[in-house]
Enzyme design. Structure first.
Site, PDB file in Angstrom:
ATOM      1  N   TYR A   1     -10.835  -1.288   0.269  1.00  0.00           N
ATOM      2  CA  TYR A   1     -10.157  -2.827   0.954  1.00  0.00           C
ATOM      3  C   TYR A   1     -10.541  -3.347   1.978  1.00  0.00           C
ATOM      4  CZ  TYR A   1      -6.260  -2.801  -2.934  1.00  0.00           C
ATOM      5  OH  TYR A   1      -5.784  -3.001  -4.267  1.00  0.00           O
TER       6      TYR A   1
ATOM      7  N   ASP B   1       8.370   2.157 -10.355  1.00  0.00           N
ATOM      8  CA  ASP B   1       7.558   2.566  -9.339  1.00  0.00           C
ATOM      9  C   ASP B   1       7.668   3.271  -8.322  1.00  0.00           C
ATOM     10  OD1 ASP B   1       5.160   3.178  -8.660  1.00  0.00           O
ATOM     11  OD2 ASP B   1       4.448   1.716  -8.786  1.00  0.00           O
TER      12      ASP B   1
ATOM     13  N   LYS C   1       2.226   9.347  -4.102  1.00  0.00           N
ATOM     14  CA  LYS C   1       2.023   9.500  -2.772  1.00  0.00           C
ATOM     15  C   LYS C   1       2.676  10.241  -1.402  1.00  0.00           C
ATOM     16  CE  LYS C   1       1.093   4.696  -1.962  1.00  0.00           C
ATOM     17  NZ  LYS C   1       0.213   4.267  -0.916  1.00  0.00           N
TER      18      LYS C   1
ATOM     19  N   TYR D   1       2.685  -5.053  -6.788  1.00  0.00           N
ATOM     20  CA  TYR D   1       1.392  -4.469  -6.825  1.00  0.00           C
ATOM     21  C   TYR D   1       1.693  -2.760  -7.380  1.00  0.00           C
ATOM     22  CZ  TYR D   1      -2.243  -1.846  -5.055  1.00  0.00           C
ATOM     23  OH  TYR D   1      -3.761  -0.758  -4.978  1.00  0.00           O
TER      24      TYR D   1
HETATM   25  C1  LIG Z   1       3.928   1.045  -5.985  1.00  0.00           C
HETATM   26  C2  LIG Z   1       3.008   1.167  -6.342  1.00  0.00           C
HETATM   27  N1  LIG Z   1       2.532   1.413  -7.261  1.00  0.00           N
HETATM   28  C3  LIG Z   1       1.624   2.156  -6.975  1.00  0.00           C
HETATM   29  C4  LIG Z   1       0.247   2.326  -6.328  1.00  0.00           C
HETATM   30  C5  LIG Z   1      -0.844   2.549  -6.760  1.00  0.00           C
HETATM   31  O1  LIG Z   1      -1.195   3.954  -6.137  1.00  0.00           O
HETATM   32  P1  LIG Z   1      -2.604   4.563  -5.337  1.00  0.00           P
HETATM   33  O2  LIG Z   1      -3.293   3.918  -4.509  1.00  0.00           O
HETATM   34  O3  LIG Z   1      -2.756   6.382  -5.265  1.00  0.00           O
HETATM   35  O4  LIG Z   1      -3.795   4.335  -6.935  1.00  0.00           O
HETATM   36  C6  LIG Z   1       0.465   1.811  -4.901  1.00  0.00           C
HETATM   37  C7  LIG Z   1       0.081   1.545  -4.067  1.00  0.00           C
HETATM   38  O5  LIG Z   1      -0.025   1.087  -2.756  1.00  0.00           O
HETATM   39  C8  LIG Z   1       2.250   0.834  -4.713  1.00  0.00           C
HETATM   40  O6  LIG Z   1       2.432   0.768  -3.752  1.00  0.00           O
END
Ligand SMILES: Cc1ncc(COP(=O)(O)O)c(C=O)c1O
Length: 429
Positions: free
Chosen positions: A15, A233, A262, A142
């Protein structure tokens, strides 16, 4: 060659626009809520290193857990083998998650946690002999950068180059009031929807778009009534970010699958988990009347795994992090930040600052939108100016266009929070 120049010559960053002459900041050390660059300059890590860090950098309990585990067992493949940290972590997760979850499938990042959830849903219906291929997702969502995760993400500049390769998804707008319930009802009643995926209560990358639990609850009950699996998610929102352990703790209705990453490891090592209800898992269990494929594998098997699935050191970090999260000190810190965020939002609303158009918060997440004559959102030109302004002040923030947000480590001090708030208010475009 200097470190920044060597970095520029040899490394491609995520990014990050590729621009002549622009160098990345070299961070050499981190402690608590602070990052230190190679010139010794100190920064407040106001977004917890891309929303991952929960308890501050270098927390002694997590460092110790990692060191002990690394000395005992560094890694073992997770097919045919298991290990104590993975077992203990699964027990702990199932204990803190709302009732009804039953099996933990490990992976190593948020995108894979989502990818696994989608594959579980598609194969669940396949194993049951029902062809359901539609997915419902939220506009501006996202969910990560792998193809499945991109497919269920809102179409944007992030996904533009890949659009021909993304599968078809029905997008609904969660900000559409009662209309969203009507659109959702029409879709699920068609009977071909495999699953509904959403970021519960906060759409992070969309600009910390916070929406009410009541709307989502209505969608979940419609989904349940129409046999649609629901995937929360919580890669971003999990582990205390919204003021409760999980964002789904704000809901009345249950979901079938939750995606975690995370903050799962305290934000220290890569780890993901996709946790599902027993009924989903049972659809993958062998049945004696089913034929094997001839190689000893069963057609109901979930064919998914990663080399670093359930890495023991990452699991040990996650156990230490969860123990910290359950402590009074941590819950008090989350409430402390939450209260100050609320007061700051109130201050913005009652003083009407000309530079700020709106502010919102939930738990430790706070977002402020700067007034702009351009279109709001990720591509707003004010972004670079904001980024440099905060970096100069020793604050790491990563604006989403004209929106700045904070997701600080829980250990951030009141003084540092006040300093960040003041810097937000003082920005002049
Ligand atoms: C809600 C959500 N799902 C999935 C992801 C993707 O996670 P990763 O960056 O560990 O692949 C993110 C990343 O910011 C996210 O905010």
């Amino acid at each position: 060659m200097s470190l920044p120049l060597s970095d520029k010559q040899n490394i491609w960053h995520p990014y990050t626009r590729i621009r002549q002459g622009e160098l990345n900041i070299v961070i050499e050390k981190a402690e608590g809520a602070y990052l230190f660059d190679s010139d010794g300059k100190r920064y407040i890590d106001a977004i917890g290193s891309w929303w991952v860090n929960l308890h501050g950098h270098g927390h002694p309990a997590i460092v110790k857990a990692i060191a002990n585990q690394a000395a005992k067992l560094d890694h073992i493949m997770f097919a045919g083998f298991t290990h104590p940290p993975a077992i203990k972590l699964a027990e702990m997760l199932l204990e803190v998650l709302p009732a009804g979850f039953s099996k933990v499938f490990y992976s190593d990042n948020g995108s894979t946690a989502v990818e696994i959830a989608l594959k579980m849903c598609f194969q669940y219906w396949h194993n049951k002999g029902r062809m359901k291929s539609k997915v419902i997702a939220l506009e501006n969502a996202y969910h990560g950068d792998t193809f499945g995760a991109m497919s269920v993400g809102g179409r944007s500049i992030f996904t533009q180059a890949f659009e021909p390769f993304l599968f078809d998804v029905e997008f609904i707008s969660i900000d559409d009031g009662q209309n969203v319930v009507e659109s959702f009802k029409n879709l699920v009643e068609k009977g071909n929807v495999a699953c509904f995926i959403f970021e519960p209560l906060v759409q992070g990358a969309a600009g910390m778009n916070i929406y009410p639990a009541a709307v989502l609850d209505e969608l979940l009950s419609l989904a349940k009534a129409n046999n649609v699996l629901c995937i929360a998610d919580e890669v971003f929102t999990g582990f205390g970010r919204t003021g409760k352990y999980f964002s789904i703790d704000h809901l009345q209705n249950k979901v079938d699958i939750i995606c975690l990453s995370k903050g799962l490891s305290g934000g220290v090592l890569p780890l993901g988990a996709t946790v599902c209800r027993e009924e989903i898992f049972q659809a993958f269990a062998e049945e004696s009347n089913l034929l094997n494929d001839g190689e000893g594998l069963n057609i109901r098997t979930f064919f998914h795994g990663h080399s670093f699935t359930a890495n023991p050191i990452a699991c040990a970090a996650a156990i230490a992090s969860l123990e910290l999260l359950k402590s009074k000190e941590c819950t008090d810190s989350i409430s402390r930040i939450e209260k100050q965020n609320q007061e700051f939002v109130q201050k913005i609303r009652s003083n009407s600052y000309p530079t700020i158009s709106t502010a919102r918060c939930l738990g430790i997440i706070l977002a402020v939108e700067y007034t702009t004559s351009e279109q709001t959102g990720y591509l707003n030109q004010i972004r670079d100016k904001l980024y440099v302004y905060f970096i100069d002040k020793g604050i790491v923030l990563r604006p989403l266009g004209n929106i700045v947000y904070i997701v600080p480590p829980n250990c951030i001090s009141d003084e540092d929070l006040a300093f960040v708030y003041e810097a937000i208010l003082s920005f002049q475009p």
